[in-house]
Motif scaffolding. Structure first.
Motif, PDB file in Angstrom:
ATOM      1  N   THR A   2       0.834  -1.209   0.000  1.00  0.00           N
ATOM      2  CA  THR A   2       0.000   0.000   0.000  1.00  0.00           C
ATOM      3  C   THR A   2       0.867   1.257   0.000  1.00  0.00           C
ATOM      4  O   THR A   2       0.618   2.203  -0.746  1.00  0.00           O
ATOM      5  CB  THR A   2      -0.924   0.013   1.239  1.00  0.00           C
ATOM      6  OG1 THR A   2      -1.693  -1.187   1.213  1.00  0.00           O
ATOM      7  CG2 THR A   2      -1.855   1.206   1.256  1.00  0.00           C
ATOM      8  N   ARG A   3       1.914   1.238   0.834  1.00  0.00           N
ATOM      9  CA  ARG A   3       2.783   2.425   0.902  1.00  0.00           C
ATOM     10  C   ARG A   3       3.500   2.631  -0.441  1.00  0.00           C
ATOM     11  O   ARG A   3       3.647   3.770  -0.898  1.00  0.00           O
ATOM     12  CB  ARG A   3       3.779   2.275   2.066  1.00  0.00           C
ATOM     13  CG  ARG A   3       4.713   3.440   2.251  1.00  0.00           C
ATOM     14  CD  ARG A   3       3.975   4.753   2.557  1.00  0.00           C
ATOM     15  NE  ARG A   3       4.831   5.891   2.327  1.00  0.00           N
ATOM     16  CZ  ARG A   3       4.437   7.071   1.840  1.00  0.00           C
ATOM     17  NH1 ARG A   3       3.169   7.304   1.562  1.00  0.00           N
ATOM     18  NH2 ARG A   3       5.293   8.045   1.669  1.00  0.00           N
ATOM     19  N   GLU A  37       1.145   4.362  -2.653  1.00  0.00           N
ATOM     20  CA  GLU A  37       1.008   5.792  -2.333  1.00  0.00           C
ATOM     21  C   GLU A  37       2.190   6.588  -2.903  1.00  0.00           C
ATOM     22  O   GLU A  37       2.029   7.701  -3.394  1.00  0.00           O
ATOM     23  CB  GLU A  37       0.944   5.987  -0.810  1.00  0.00           C
ATOM     24  CG  GLU A  37      -0.363   5.504  -0.207  1.00  0.00           C
ATOM     25  CD  GLU A  37      -0.307   5.380   1.321  1.00  0.00           C
ATOM     26  OE1 GLU A  37      -1.338   4.993   1.895  1.00  0.00           O
ATOM     27  OE2 GLU A  37       0.759   5.641   1.935  1.00  0.00           O
ATOM     28  N   GLU A  65      12.686   6.104  -0.304  1.00  0.00           N
ATOM     29  CA  GLU A  65      11.708   5.363   0.511  1.00  0.00           C
ATOM     30  C   GLU A  65      11.240   4.102  -0.228  1.00  0.00           C
ATOM     31  O   GLU A  65      11.095   3.034   0.371  1.00  0.00           O
ATOM     32  CB  GLU A  65      10.510   6.262   0.861  1.00  0.00           C
ATOM     33  CG  GLU A  65       9.588   5.567   1.844  1.00  0.00           C
ATOM     34  CD  GLU A  65       8.334   6.359   2.190  1.00  0.00           C
ATOM     35  OE1 GLU A  65       8.205   7.536   1.797  1.00  0.00           O
ATOM     36  OE2 GLU A  65       7.451   5.753   2.856  1.00  0.00           O
ATOM     37  N   ASN A  66      11.022   4.232  -1.549  1.00  0.00           N
ATOM     38  CA  ASN A  66      10.588   3.055  -2.327  1.00  0.00           C
ATOM     39  C   ASN A  66      11.656   1.959  -2.252  1.00  0.00           C
ATOM     40  O   ASN A  66      11.362   0.769  -2.094  1.00  0.00           O
ATOM     41  CB  ASN A  66      10.324   3.479  -3.782  1.00  0.00           C
ATOM     42  CG  ASN A  66       9.528   2.461  -4.585  1.00  0.00           C
ATOM     43  OD1 ASN A  66       8.983   2.783  -5.633  1.00  0.00           O
ATOM     44  ND2 ASN A  66       9.448   1.227  -4.143  1.00  0.00           N
ATOM     45  N   LEU A 106      11.478   0.139   1.029  1.00  0.00           N
ATOM     46  CA  LEU A 106      10.342  -0.787   1.064  1.00  0.00           C
ATOM     47  C   LEU A 106      10.627  -2.048   0.231  1.00  0.00           C
ATOM     48  O   LEU A 106      10.245  -3.153   0.613  1.00  0.00           O
ATOM     49  CB  LEU A 106       9.078  -0.078   0.561  1.00  0.00           C
ATOM     50  CG  LEU A 106       8.582   1.032   1.501  1.00  0.00           C
ATOM     51  CD1 LEU A 106       7.671   2.008   0.761  1.00  0.00           C
ATOM     52  CD2 LEU A 106       7.842   0.441   2.699  1.00  0.00           C
TER      53      LEU A 106
END
Ligand code: PMV
Length: 317
Positions: free
Chosen positions: A216-217, A220, A243-244, A247
Protein backbone atom coordinates in the motif's frame (compact mmCIF):
# COMPACT_ATOMS: atom_id res chain seq x y z
CA UNK A 1 6.20 -11.06 -48.29
CA UNK A 2 8.25 -7.87 -48.18
CA UNK A 3 11.33 -6.53 -46.46
CA UNK A 4 10.68 -4.82 -43.13
CA UNK A 5 12.43 -3.37 -40.07
CA UNK A 6 11.05 -2.82 -36.57
CA UNK A 7 12.34 -1.83 -33.15
CA UNK A 8 11.22 -1.54 -29.54
CA UNK A 9 12.90 0.33 -26.64
CA UNK A 10 13.78 -0.87 -23.17
CA UNK A 11 11.93 0.45 -20.13
CA UNK A 12 12.57 1.59 -16.60
CA UNK A 13 10.14 1.27 -13.75
CA UNK A 14 10.46 4.51 -11.79
CA UNK A 15 8.17 3.50 -8.91
CA UNK A 16 5.99 0.59 -7.90
CA UNK A 17 7.62 -2.67 -9.08
CA UNK A 18 6.43 -5.80 -7.27
CA UNK A 19 3.54 -3.96 -5.57
CA UNK A 20 2.09 -3.54 -9.10
CA UNK A 21 1.72 -7.33 -9.35
CA UNK A 22 -0.56 -7.09 -6.28
CA UNK A 23 -2.83 -4.35 -7.62
CA UNK A 24 -0.96 -1.16 -6.71
CA UNK A 25 -0.13 1.54 -9.28
CA UNK A 26 3.34 1.89 -10.81
CA UNK A 27 5.10 4.45 -12.98
CA UNK A 28 7.35 3.45 -15.90
CA UNK A 29 9.01 5.18 -18.83
CA UNK A 30 10.59 3.93 -22.08
CA UNK A 31 14.39 3.81 -22.21
CA UNK A 32 15.43 4.71 -25.74
CA UNK A 33 19.17 4.37 -25.03
CA UNK A 34 18.78 0.62 -25.46
CA UNK A 35 16.60 -1.25 -27.94
CA UNK A 36 15.75 -4.48 -29.72
CA UNK A 37 15.65 -4.38 -33.52
CA UNK A 38 14.47 -6.93 -36.08
CA UNK A 39 14.71 -6.99 -39.86
CA UNK A 40 12.83 -9.28 -42.24
CA UNK A 41 14.08 -10.57 -45.62
CA UNK A 42 11.92 -12.72 -47.91
CA UNK A 43 13.50 -16.20 -48.21
CA UNK A 44 13.44 -18.93 -50.88
CA UNK A 45 10.09 -20.77 -51.25
CA UNK A 46 9.90 -23.72 -48.88
CA UNK A 47 12.73 -22.48 -46.63
CA UNK A 48 10.34 -21.56 -43.80
CA UNK A 49 10.68 -19.01 -41.01
CA UNK A 50 14.21 -18.59 -39.66
CA UNK A 51 15.38 -16.36 -36.82
CA UNK A 52 19.02 -15.40 -36.85
CA UNK A 53 20.52 -13.79 -33.74
CA UNK A 54 24.16 -13.09 -34.61
CA UNK A 55 24.96 -11.43 -31.24
CA UNK A 56 24.44 -14.77 -29.51
CA UNK A 57 25.40 -16.96 -32.52
CA UNK A 58 21.95 -18.58 -32.71
CA UNK A 59 19.86 -19.63 -35.70
CA UNK A 60 16.44 -21.16 -34.99
CA UNK A 61 13.76 -22.40 -37.36
CA UNK A 62 10.09 -22.00 -36.46
CA UNK A 63 8.32 -25.32 -36.60
CA UNK A 64 11.47 -27.39 -35.97
CA UNK A 65 13.00 -25.57 -32.96
CA UNK A 66 12.43 -27.66 -29.84
CA UNK A 67 10.41 -25.85 -27.17
CA UNK A 68 13.06 -26.81 -24.61
CA UNK A 69 15.76 -25.04 -26.65
CA UNK A 70 17.02 -22.29 -24.29
CA UNK A 71 16.37 -19.64 -26.98
CA UNK A 72 12.96 -20.90 -28.11
CA UNK A 73 10.98 -18.75 -25.66
CA UNK A 74 12.74 -15.53 -26.64
CA UNK A 75 13.07 -16.02 -30.39
CA UNK A 76 10.33 -18.37 -31.63
CA UNK A 77 7.47 -18.28 -29.11
CA UNK A 78 6.59 -14.60 -29.91
CA UNK A 79 6.31 -15.51 -33.61
CA UNK A 80 4.08 -18.50 -32.86
CA UNK A 81 1.80 -16.24 -30.81
CA UNK A 82 1.63 -13.59 -33.56
CA UNK A 83 0.96 -16.10 -36.38
CA UNK A 84 -1.74 -17.70 -34.29
CA UNK A 85 -3.41 -14.34 -33.60
CA UNK A 86 -3.26 -13.33 -37.27
CA UNK A 87 -4.42 -16.82 -38.41
CA UNK A 88 -1.47 -17.05 -40.78
CA UNK A 89 0.92 -19.92 -41.59
CA UNK A 90 4.69 -19.55 -41.02
CA UNK A 91 6.06 -17.64 -44.06
CA UNK A 92 9.31 -18.12 -45.98
CA UNK A 93 11.18 -15.36 -44.22
CA UNK A 94 14.48 -14.73 -42.46
CA UNK A 95 14.38 -12.47 -39.43
CA UNK A 96 17.58 -11.03 -37.98
CA UNK A 97 17.48 -9.69 -34.42
CA UNK A 98 19.84 -7.56 -32.37
CA UNK A 99 19.35 -6.24 -28.88
CA UNK A 100 21.37 -3.85 -26.74
CA UNK A 101 19.08 -4.50 -23.75
CA UNK A 102 20.82 -6.65 -21.14
CA UNK A 103 18.77 -9.78 -20.36
CA UNK A 104 17.25 -10.48 -16.94
CA UNK A 105 18.20 -7.06 -15.61
CA UNK A 106 14.94 -5.19 -15.20
CA UNK A 107 15.00 -3.26 -18.48
CA UNK A 108 12.33 -5.25 -20.30
CA UNK A 109 14.53 -7.19 -22.73
CA UNK A 110 12.03 -10.04 -23.26
CA UNK A 111 9.08 -7.75 -23.97
CA UNK A 112 11.13 -5.54 -26.32
CA UNK A 113 12.43 -8.52 -28.30
CA UNK A 114 8.91 -9.95 -28.58
CA UNK A 115 7.49 -6.58 -29.70
CA UNK A 116 10.20 -6.10 -32.36
CA UNK A 117 9.80 -9.68 -33.69
CA UNK A 118 6.00 -9.52 -33.85
CA UNK A 119 6.06 -6.09 -35.47
CA UNK A 120 8.53 -7.07 -38.18
CA UNK A 121 6.70 -10.33 -38.94
CA UNK A 122 3.34 -8.57 -39.30
CA UNK A 123 4.87 -5.84 -41.47
CA UNK A 124 6.60 -8.37 -43.73
CA UNK A 125 3.21 -10.07 -44.15
CA UNK A 126 1.67 -6.65 -44.91
CA UNK A 127 -0.70 -7.17 -41.98
CA UNK A 128 0.93 -4.65 -39.57
CA UNK A 129 -0.24 -4.99 -35.98
CA UNK A 130 -1.48 -1.80 -34.35
CA UNK A 131 -0.11 -1.08 -30.88
CA UNK A 132 -3.52 -1.93 -29.41
CA UNK A 133 -3.41 -5.34 -31.11
CA UNK A 134 0.27 -5.94 -30.31
CA UNK A 135 0.10 -5.12 -26.59
CA UNK A 136 -1.99 -8.17 -25.50
CA UNK A 137 0.18 -10.44 -27.66
CA UNK A 138 3.38 -9.26 -25.98
CA UNK A 139 1.57 -9.76 -22.66
CA UNK A 140 0.95 -13.39 -23.68
CA UNK A 141 4.69 -13.82 -24.20
CA UNK A 142 5.40 -12.16 -20.83
CA UNK A 143 3.01 -14.62 -19.18
CA UNK A 144 4.93 -17.48 -20.75
CA UNK A 145 8.23 -16.02 -19.40
CA UNK A 146 7.11 -14.77 -15.99
CA UNK A 147 3.97 -16.60 -14.92
CA UNK A 148 2.07 -13.65 -13.44
CA UNK A 149 3.34 -10.42 -15.00
CA UNK A 150 1.50 -7.23 -14.12
CA UNK A 151 1.49 -6.07 -17.77
CA UNK A 152 3.52 -2.92 -17.14
CA UNK A 153 6.54 -3.99 -19.25
CA UNK A 154 4.61 -4.75 -22.44
CA UNK A 155 2.50 -1.60 -22.05
CA UNK A 156 5.34 0.90 -21.75
CA UNK A 157 7.45 -0.88 -24.39
CA UNK A 158 4.69 -1.20 -27.00
CA UNK A 159 3.28 2.34 -26.61
CA UNK A 160 6.69 3.97 -26.03
CA UNK A 161 5.09 6.45 -23.62
CA UNK A 162 5.48 7.20 -19.91
CA UNK A 163 2.72 5.25 -18.23
CA UNK A 164 0.86 5.19 -14.93
CA UNK A 165 -0.20 1.58 -14.73
CA UNK A 166 -2.59 -0.39 -12.57
CA UNK A 167 -3.29 -4.04 -13.23
CA UNK A 168 -6.72 -4.58 -14.80
CA UNK A 169 -7.20 -0.88 -15.70
CA UNK A 170 -6.42 0.76 -19.01
CA UNK A 171 -2.98 2.34 -18.77
CA UNK A 172 -2.91 6.12 -18.34
CA UNK A 173 -0.41 8.25 -20.19
CA UNK A 174 0.75 11.20 -18.08
CA UNK A 175 2.51 14.48 -18.67
CA UNK A 176 6.12 15.10 -17.76
CA UNK A 177 5.99 18.80 -16.94
CA UNK A 178 9.77 19.20 -16.59
CA UNK A 179 12.42 16.84 -18.01
CA UNK A 180 14.66 15.13 -15.46
CA UNK A 181 17.89 13.17 -15.59
CA UNK A 182 18.40 9.61 -14.44
CA UNK A 183 21.40 7.33 -14.32
CA UNK A 184 20.68 3.65 -14.90
CA UNK A 185 23.44 1.45 -13.48
CA UNK A 186 23.82 -2.28 -14.01
CA UNK A 187 25.07 -4.54 -11.21
CA UNK A 188 26.14 -7.05 -13.86
CA UNK A 189 24.19 -9.77 -12.02
CA UNK A 190 21.31 -11.09 -14.14
CA UNK A 191 18.32 -12.12 -12.06
CA UNK A 192 15.17 -13.77 -13.43
CA UNK A 193 12.12 -11.71 -12.53
CA UNK A 194 9.80 -14.67 -12.04
CA UNK A 195 11.84 -15.97 -9.09
CA UNK A 196 11.72 -12.64 -7.24
CA UNK A 197 8.00 -12.31 -8.02
CA UNK A 198 7.17 -15.76 -6.68
CA UNK A 199 9.25 -15.20 -3.54
CA UNK A 200 7.44 -11.93 -2.85
CA UNK A 201 4.16 -13.84 -3.19
CA UNK A 202 5.39 -16.42 -0.67
CA UNK A 203 6.43 -13.62 1.70
CA UNK A 204 2.96 -12.09 1.37
CA UNK A 205 1.29 -15.42 2.11
CA UNK A 206 3.43 -15.86 5.22
CA UNK A 207 2.57 -12.39 6.63
CA UNK A 208 -0.28 -10.82 4.67
CA UNK A 209 -0.91 -7.83 6.98
CA UNK A 210 2.68 -6.66 7.16
CA UNK A 211 3.38 -7.14 3.44
CA UNK A 212 0.04 -5.64 2.34
CA UNK A 213 1.02 -2.49 4.27
CA UNK A 214 4.32 -2.37 2.35
CA UNK A 215 2.46 -2.75 -0.98
CA UNK A 216 0.00 0.00 0.00
CA UNK A 217 2.78 2.42 0.90
CA UNK A 218 4.58 1.69 -2.39
CA UNK A 219 1.31 2.47 -4.20
CA UNK A 220 1.01 5.79 -2.33
CA UNK A 221 4.57 6.63 -3.37
CA UNK A 222 3.76 5.89 -7.02
CA UNK A 223 0.71 8.18 -6.81
CA UNK A 224 2.74 10.96 -5.18
CA UNK A 225 5.50 10.55 -7.79
CA UNK A 226 3.03 10.85 -10.64
CA UNK A 227 1.63 14.07 -9.15
CA UNK A 228 5.14 15.48 -8.70
CA UNK A 229 6.12 14.64 -12.28
CA UNK A 230 2.90 16.12 -13.68
CA UNK A 231 3.22 19.32 -11.71
CA UNK A 232 6.96 19.75 -12.31
CA UNK A 233 7.88 19.35 -8.60
CA UNK A 234 10.60 16.91 -9.52
CA UNK A 235 12.70 17.63 -6.40
CA UNK A 236 10.18 15.46 -4.55
CA UNK A 237 11.26 12.40 -6.53
CA UNK A 238 14.58 11.83 -4.72
CA UNK A 239 13.14 11.13 -1.25
CA UNK A 240 10.32 9.08 -2.82
CA UNK A 241 12.92 6.89 -4.57
CA UNK A 242 14.86 6.37 -1.35
CA UNK A 243 11.71 5.36 0.51
CA UNK A 244 10.59 3.05 -2.33
CA UNK A 245 14.00 1.36 -2.24
CA UNK A 246 13.76 0.83 1.55
CA UNK A 247 10.34 -0.79 1.06
CA UNK A 248 11.69 -3.05 -1.71
CA UNK A 249 14.41 -4.14 0.73
CA UNK A 250 11.63 -5.17 3.10
CA UNK A 251 10.23 -7.28 0.25
CA UNK A 252 13.70 -8.95 0.08
CA UNK A 253 14.22 -8.03 -3.58
CA UNK A 254 17.28 -5.85 -3.15
CA UNK A 255 20.83 -7.27 -3.02
CA UNK A 256 24.16 -6.29 -1.56
CA UNK A 257 25.25 -4.91 -4.96
CA UNK A 258 22.03 -2.92 -5.48
CA UNK A 259 22.27 -1.43 -1.97
CA UNK A 260 25.94 -0.57 -2.54
CA UNK A 261 25.21 1.21 -5.85
CA UNK A 262 22.25 3.13 -4.34
CA UNK A 263 24.40 4.28 -1.43
CA UNK A 264 27.32 5.23 -3.70
CA UNK A 265 24.97 7.33 -5.85
CA UNK A 266 23.52 9.14 -2.82
CA UNK A 267 26.98 9.74 -1.32
CA UNK A 268 28.13 11.25 -4.64
CA UNK A 269 25.21 13.70 -4.71
CA UNK A 270 22.24 11.89 -6.28
CA UNK A 271 18.97 13.18 -4.83
CA UNK A 272 17.59 9.62 -4.59
CA UNK A 273 18.21 6.07 -5.75
CA UNK A 274 16.41 2.75 -5.96
CA UNK A 275 16.52 -0.62 -7.65
CA UNK A 276 14.41 -0.84 -10.81
CA UNK A 277 12.52 -3.91 -12.09
CA UNK A 278 12.51 -7.36 -10.56
CA UNK A 279 15.57 -6.74 -8.33
CA UNK A 280 17.96 -9.22 -6.65
CA UNK A 281 20.38 -8.01 -9.37
CA UNK A 282 19.85 -6.13 -12.61
CA UNK A 283 19.71 -2.35 -12.61
CA UNK A 284 19.25 0.55 -10.22
CA UNK A 285 18.33 4.14 -11.04
CA UNK A 286 19.53 7.39 -9.51
CA UNK A 287 17.91 10.82 -9.85
CA UNK A 288 20.62 13.40 -10.53
CA UNK A 289 21.03 17.04 -11.33
CA UNK A 290 22.47 17.09 -14.90
CA UNK A 291 25.53 19.02 -13.61
CA UNK A 292 26.32 16.20 -11.21
CA UNK A 293 25.64 13.30 -13.55
CA UNK A 294 29.29 12.71 -14.43
CA UNK A 295 30.45 12.67 -10.80
CA UNK A 296 27.68 10.27 -9.76
CA UNK A 297 28.27 8.04 -12.82
CA UNK A 298 31.99 7.79 -11.92
CA UNK A 299 31.09 6.92 -8.32
CA UNK A 300 28.73 4.19 -9.56
CA UNK A 301 31.47 2.68 -11.73
CA UNK A 302 33.92 2.76 -8.80
CA UNK A 303 31.28 0.99 -6.69
CA UNK A 304 31.13 -1.84 -9.25
CA UNK A 305 28.54 -0.85 -11.88
CA UNK A 306 29.37 -2.63 -15.15
CA UNK A 307 27.45 -0.10 -17.24
CA UNK A 308 25.95 3.32 -16.53
CA UNK A 309 23.44 4.91 -18.91
CA UNK A 310 22.46 8.57 -18.58
CA UNK A 311 18.96 9.34 -19.79
CA UNK A 312 16.64 12.32 -19.78
CA UNK A 313 13.02 11.51 -19.04
CA UNK A 314 10.82 13.87 -21.05
CA UNK A 315 7.49 14.02 -22.78
CA UNK A 316 7.46 11.97 -25.97
CA UNK A 317 10.87 10.42 -25.18
O1 PMV B 1 12.44 -7.15 -14.14
P1 PMV B 1 11.43 -6.64 -15.11
O2 PMV B 1 11.94 -5.63 -16.05
O3 PMV B 1 10.72 -7.74 -15.83
O4 PMV B 1 10.32 -5.87 -14.24
C1 PMV B 1 9.51 -6.61 -13.37
C2 PMV B 1 8.53 -5.77 -12.66
C3 PMV B 1 7.74 -6.52 -11.59
O5 PMV B 1 6.85 -5.58 -11.01
C4 PMV B 1 8.67 -7.07 -10.52
C5 PMV B 1 6.96 -7.69 -12.20
C6 PMV B 1 5.76 -7.26 -13.03
O6 PMV B 1 5.25 -8.14 -13.74
O7 PMV B 1 5.31 -6.12 -12.95
Amino acid sequence: MKRARAAAPGKIILFGEHAVVHGQPAVAVPLFAVQATATAEPAAPGSGLTVYAPDISQTLHAGTAASDDPYYDALIYPLDVALDALHLPAPDLTLTVHSTIPVASGLGSGAALAAALMRVLSQAYERPLTNDALNPLVYEVEKHHHGTPSGIDNTVIVYEQPVFFMRGHSPKAFTIARPFTLLVADTGHPSPTHIAVSEVRRLYESGPHRIAAVFTRIGEIAQAARQSIESGRIEALGPLMDENHALLRQLTVSSEALDRLCQAARDAGAAGAKLSGGGRGGNMIAWVDPDQAQVVADALRRAGAVRVIQTTVRQGG
